[in-house]
Design a protein around this motif. Structure first.
Motif, PDB file in Angstrom:
ATOM      1  N   ARG A  56      -0.707  35.295   7.982  1.00 56.79           N
ATOM      2  CA  ARG A  56      -0.822  35.572   9.410  1.00 56.79           C
ATOM      3  C   ARG A  56      -0.638  34.294  10.230  1.00 56.79           C
ATOM      4  NH1 ARG A  56      -3.735  39.994  12.053  1.00 56.79           N
ATOM      5  NH2 ARG A  56      -3.860  39.450  14.236  1.00 56.79           N
ATOM      6  N   TYR A  59       3.099  33.279  10.240  1.00 59.75           N
ATOM      7  CA  TYR A  59       3.903  34.068  11.177  1.00 59.75           C
ATOM      8  C   TYR A  59       3.657  33.628  12.612  1.00 59.75           C
ATOM      9  CZ  TYR A  59       6.216  37.561   8.293  1.00 59.75           C
ATOM     10  OH  TYR A  59       7.051  38.184   7.434  1.00 59.75           O
ATOM     11  N   GLU A  60       2.393  33.372  12.957  1.00 58.53           N
ATOM     12  CA  GLU A  60       2.093  32.933  14.315  1.00 58.53           C
ATOM     13  C   GLU A  60       2.685  31.551  14.584  1.00 58.53           C
ATOM     14  OE1 GLU A  60      -2.130  33.200  14.653  1.00 58.53           O
ATOM     15  OE2 GLU A  60      -2.105  35.380  14.826  1.00 58.53           O
ATOM     16  N   TYR A  64       5.924  34.404  15.960  1.00 65.18           N
ATOM     17  CA  TYR A  64       5.840  35.863  15.940  1.00 65.18           C
ATOM     18  C   TYR A  64       4.480  36.309  16.455  1.00 65.18           C
ATOM     19  CZ  TYR A  64      10.055  36.178  13.092  1.00 65.18           C
ATOM     20  OH  TYR A  64      11.335  36.109  12.641  1.00 65.18           O
ATOM     21  N   TYR A  65       4.424  37.516  16.976  1.00 68.92           N
ATOM     22  CA  TYR A  65       3.156  38.109  17.374  1.00 68.92           C
ATOM     23  C   TYR A  65       3.194  39.589  17.022  1.00 68.92           C
ATOM     24  CZ  TYR A  65       5.542  40.041  21.470  1.00 68.92           C
ATOM     25  OH  TYR A  65       6.383  40.723  22.274  1.00 68.92           O
ATOM     26  N   ILE A  66       2.019  40.195  16.970  1.00 64.95           N
ATOM     27  CA  ILE A  66       1.923  41.614  16.619  1.00 64.95           C
ATOM     28  C   ILE A  66       2.115  42.444  17.879  1.00 64.95           C
ATOM     29  CG2 ILE A  66       0.436  43.428  15.735  1.00 64.95           C
ATOM     30  CD1 ILE A  66      -0.942  41.345  14.030  1.00 64.95           C
ATOM     31  N   ALA A  67       3.065  43.356  17.837  1.00 68.07           N
ATOM     32  CA  ALA A  67       3.318  44.267  18.951  1.00 68.07           C
ATOM     33  C   ALA A  67       3.119  45.694  18.452  1.00 68.07           C
ATOM     34  CB  ALA A  67       4.728  44.087  19.480  1.00 68.07           C
ATOM     35  N   PHE A  68       2.588  46.517  19.318  1.00 70.03           N
ATOM     36  CA  PHE A  68       2.388  47.922  18.992  1.00 70.03           C
ATOM     37  C   PHE A  68       3.516  48.745  19.581  1.00 70.03           C
ATOM     38  CE2 PHE A  68      -1.859  46.179  18.631  1.00 70.03           C
ATOM     39  CZ  PHE A  68      -2.313  46.771  17.467  1.00 70.03           C
ATOM     40  N   THR A  73       2.479  52.235  15.565  1.00 69.18           N
ATOM     41  CA  THR A  73       2.656  51.334  14.432  1.00 69.18           C
ATOM     42  C   THR A  73       2.724  49.892  14.922  1.00 69.18           C
ATOM     43  OG1 THR A  73       5.050  51.579  14.540  1.00 69.18           O
ATOM     44  CG2 THR A  73       3.869  53.067  13.065  1.00 69.18           C
ATOM     45  N   LYS A  74       2.413  48.974  14.013  1.00 64.60           N
ATOM     46  CA  LYS A  74       2.447  47.551  14.332  1.00 64.60           C
ATOM     47  C   LYS A  74       3.767  46.952  13.875  1.00 64.60           C
ATOM     48  CE  LYS A  74      -2.481  46.992  13.541  1.00 64.60           C
ATOM     49  NZ  LYS A  74      -3.494  46.288  12.737  1.00 64.60           N
ATOM     50  N   GLU A  75       4.205  45.929  14.595  1.00 60.55           N
ATOM     51  CA  GLU A  75       5.461  45.273  14.255  1.00 60.55           C
ATOM     52  C   GLU A  75       5.349  43.799  14.652  1.00 60.55           C
ATOM     53  OE1 GLU A  75      10.187  45.671  15.376  1.00 60.55           O
ATOM     54  OE2 GLU A  75       8.682  46.657  16.608  1.00 60.55           O
ATOM     55  N   PHE A  76       5.851  42.896  13.781  1.00 62.60           N
ATOM     56  CA  PHE A  76       5.917  41.483  14.127  1.00 62.60           C
ATOM     57  C   PHE A  76       7.194  41.246  14.929  1.00 62.60           C
ATOM     58  CE2 PHE A  76       2.840  40.836  10.720  1.00 62.60           C
ATOM     59  CZ  PHE A  76       2.018  39.889  11.316  1.00 62.60           C
TER      60      PHE A  76
END
Length: 85
Positions: A56, A59-60, A64-68, A73-76
């Protein structure tokens, strides 16, 4: 002191009365703790948690960040500037 009754060492959960089905379902009442297996399980859980935290963070760090999504569903997603679009 002679009228003192002897202690009953056969008391407790493993020796309590119950049906045979209860004794079969609750088998951990009749077994001893396996400290080696417990230690390995704790180490494995800590390793998994550490790996998830590492990925995690990586990725950050890459931007990248987590988007809904709309379906939940979640997506980077790669961070982009509003000036680039």
């Amino acid at each position: 002191m002679d009228d003192k009754q002897p202690r009953n060492y056969n008391s407790g959960l493993p020796f309590m009365g119950g049906t045979n089905m209860f004794k079969r379902i609750q088998a951990e009442l009749n077994t001893t703790q396996n400290k080696v297996l417990l230690g390995l399980s704790v180490a494995a859980a800590a390793g998994f948690l550490g790996y998830i935290t590492y990925v995690r963070h990586k990725y950050e760090q890459l931007g990248y960040y987590i988007a809904f999504r709309e379906d939940g569903t979640k997506e980077f997603v790669k961070k982009t500037s509003n000036w680039e679009t």
